[in-house]
Enzyme design. Structure first.
Site, PDB file in Angstrom:
ATOM      1  N   GLU A  67     -10.624  -1.297   6.107  1.00  0.00           N
ATOM      2  CA  GLU A  67      -9.881  -0.607   5.040  1.00  0.00           C
ATOM      3  C   GLU A  67      -8.934  -1.526   4.272  1.00  0.00           C
ATOM      4  O   GLU A  67      -8.491  -1.184   3.180  1.00  0.00           O
ATOM      5  CB  GLU A  67      -9.112   0.581   5.621  1.00  0.00           C
ATOM      6  N   ASN A  68      -8.613  -2.704   4.838  1.00  0.00           N
ATOM      7  CA  ASN A  68      -7.643  -3.600   4.183  1.00  0.00           C
ATOM      8  C   ASN A  68      -8.261  -4.930   3.749  1.00  0.00           C
ATOM      9  O   ASN A  68      -7.552  -5.916   3.524  1.00  0.00           O
ATOM     10  CB  ASN A  68      -6.461  -3.908   5.131  1.00  0.00           C
ATOM     11  N   ASN A  97      -7.356   5.197   5.999  1.00  0.00           N
ATOM     12  CA  ASN A  97      -6.750   5.882   4.856  1.00  0.00           C
ATOM     13  C   ASN A  97      -6.897   5.115   3.539  1.00  0.00           C
ATOM     14  O   ASN A  97      -6.844   5.708   2.471  1.00  0.00           O
ATOM     15  CB  ASN A  97      -5.266   6.170   5.126  1.00  0.00           C
ATOM     16  N   HIS A  98      -7.117   3.796   3.607  1.00  0.00           N
ATOM     17  CA  HIS A  98      -7.318   3.024   2.366  1.00  0.00           C
ATOM     18  C   HIS A  98      -8.789   2.972   1.945  1.00  0.00           C
ATOM     19  O   HIS A  98      -9.167   2.111   1.153  1.00  0.00           O
ATOM     20  CB  HIS A  98      -6.775   1.600   2.545  1.00  0.00           C
ATOM     21  N   HIS A 187      -8.262   6.130  13.516  1.00  0.00           N
ATOM     22  CA  HIS A 187      -7.350   5.482  12.579  1.00  0.00           C
ATOM     23  C   HIS A 187      -6.128   6.375  12.443  1.00  0.00           C
ATOM     24  O   HIS A 187      -6.122   7.355  11.689  1.00  0.00           O
ATOM     25  CB  HIS A 187      -8.069   5.301  11.240  1.00  0.00           C
ATOM     26  N   HIS A 212      -4.934   1.121  12.432  1.00  0.00           N
ATOM     27  CA  HIS A 212      -3.990   1.609  11.408  1.00  0.00           C
ATOM     28  C   HIS A 212      -2.564   1.066  11.574  1.00  0.00           C
ATOM     29  O   HIS A 212      -1.933   0.761  10.583  1.00  0.00           O
ATOM     30  CB  HIS A 212      -3.948   3.134  11.334  1.00  0.00           C
ATOM     31  N   HIS A 214      -1.633  -1.699  12.762  1.00  0.00           N
ATOM     32  CA  HIS A 214      -1.679  -3.168  12.587  1.00  0.00           C
ATOM     33  C   HIS A 214      -0.918  -3.911  13.678  1.00  0.00           C
ATOM     34  O   HIS A 214      -0.582  -5.086  13.520  1.00  0.00           O
ATOM     35  CB  HIS A 214      -1.147  -3.574  11.198  1.00  0.00           C
TER      36      HIS A 214
HETATM   37 FE   LIG Z   1      -4.934  -0.799   8.039  1.00  0.00          FE
HETATM   38 FE   LIG Z   2      -4.609   2.553   7.680  1.00  0.00          FE
END
Ligand SMILES: [Fe+2]
Ligand SMILES: [Fe+2]
Length: 312
Positions: A67-68, A97-98, A187, A212, A214
């Site tokens: 997602e990142n 979520n991203h 996540h 999520h 990190h």
């Molecule tokens: Fe993330």
């Molecule tokens: Fe996330």
């Protein structure tokens, strides 16, 4: 629990086989799961280490949370192609979520099933289907569950527990019937949510990672029923940062007067963080799991091994 700490790639890859289970008698399938890979520094360390790690640990299949990947926000077609190229070795990319920060995600999803979106996203056709992948070297397939937690999230998602109440019996039959292995990427912000999902999937999922936050947790375990879980695997990215973003861009957000400076991915102190599952071909459940970390600045590998708890 045993710990292997090595300085440099040569020493680590030489010592690694002694930390792994023998292939015989029941057949071992190795699945590597990496957490949120952050921007260019995250991609760079994956590209430089994953091929060798996959080869030397005889990993059958590798997943990352993506997602990142694109500057911290979402994924592009170019990046998807780069990571899933055989030279890099990422087999499956789960999201969070991203997931839609870059609109290209829709085209990527149309063209390939190797991107897995959270199955409890609202109002997205077909997202609830759990994809099944061939595992090289195994008769079983890999079912990849990706779910959003609902605590402290900006957007609304369908209830992950309601989703699993329906999916669990189907997955359990596939595991017990010798058809599949199940892994889960939850996540979520809250450790409690991730642990509750792990216990609900106990004895069905071979492995579950949280993503999520990190930030890696140190609670890796293999339950009595053979489910390995780690509440958060941590990001693969820069740790001299606030969850991946530079201190210059992040710190002014916390002090008064609050300043929203542009967020940029940090490049300092990059780690690779993953969870390696050793799964019995026979049962489809996990015999041993390893929390793997590599800290680039120190050139240091750490492998923490846990084995299944004794049945009660
Ligand atoms: Fe993330
Ligand atoms: Fe996330």
């Amino acid at each position: 629990m045993s710990i292997l700490v090595c300085k440099g790639n040569d020493a680590f890859f030489e010592a690694l086989p002694s930390a792994l289970l023998p292939q015989e008698p029941e057949g071992i399938i190795r699945v590597l799961m990496l957490g949120d890979v952050i921007g260019r520094p995250g991609r760079k360390i994956v590209k430089s280490l994953l091929p060798q790690l996959k080869h030397r640990a005889k990993i059958n299949i590798a997943t990352v949370n993506g997602e990142n990947l694109a500057g911290g926000f979402g994924i592009t077609q170019k990046i998807f192609n780069e990571l899933t190229a055989p030279a890099t070795g990422v087999d499956i990319i789960s999201m969070g979520n991203h997931w839609c920060d870059k609109p290209e995600v829709h085209a990527i999803r149309k063209a390939s099933n190797r991107i897995v979106l959270p199955q409890n996203l609202k109002n997205l056709e077909g997202v609830e289907l759990i994809p099944e992948f061939e595992i090289p070297g195994s008769r079983r397939t890999l079912c990849v569950v990706n779910l959003m937690g609902i605590f402290a999230m900006k957007h609304e998602y369908n209830d992950p527990f309601a989703f699993l109440e329906k999916a669990r019996p189907v997955l359990e039959a596939k595991v017990q019937g010798g058809q599949s292995i199940v892994v889960v990427d939850v996540h979520a912000e809250a450790s409690s949510e991730k642990q509750a999902i792990a216990w609900f999937m106990d004895g069905v999922a071979a492995g579950l990672i949280g993503t999520h936050t990190h930030t890696p947790t140190s609670d890796e375990r293999v339950t009595r029923k053979g489910t390995a879980f780690l509440t958060d695997v941590g990001m693969t990215g820069p740790y001299e940062s606030v969850i991946g973003m530079t201190l210059d861009g992040s710190m002014p957000r916390y002090f008064t007067p609050k300043q929203k400076k542009p967020q940029e991915v940090s490049e300092k102190d990059v780690w690779l963080c993953g969870f390696l599952l050793e799964i019995s071909e026979k049962s489809g459940l996990t015999r041993a799991a390893h929390r793997i970390q590599y800290r680039e600045d120190a050139e240091e590998w750490t492998l923490r091994t846990v084995t299944a708890q004794r049945p009660s």
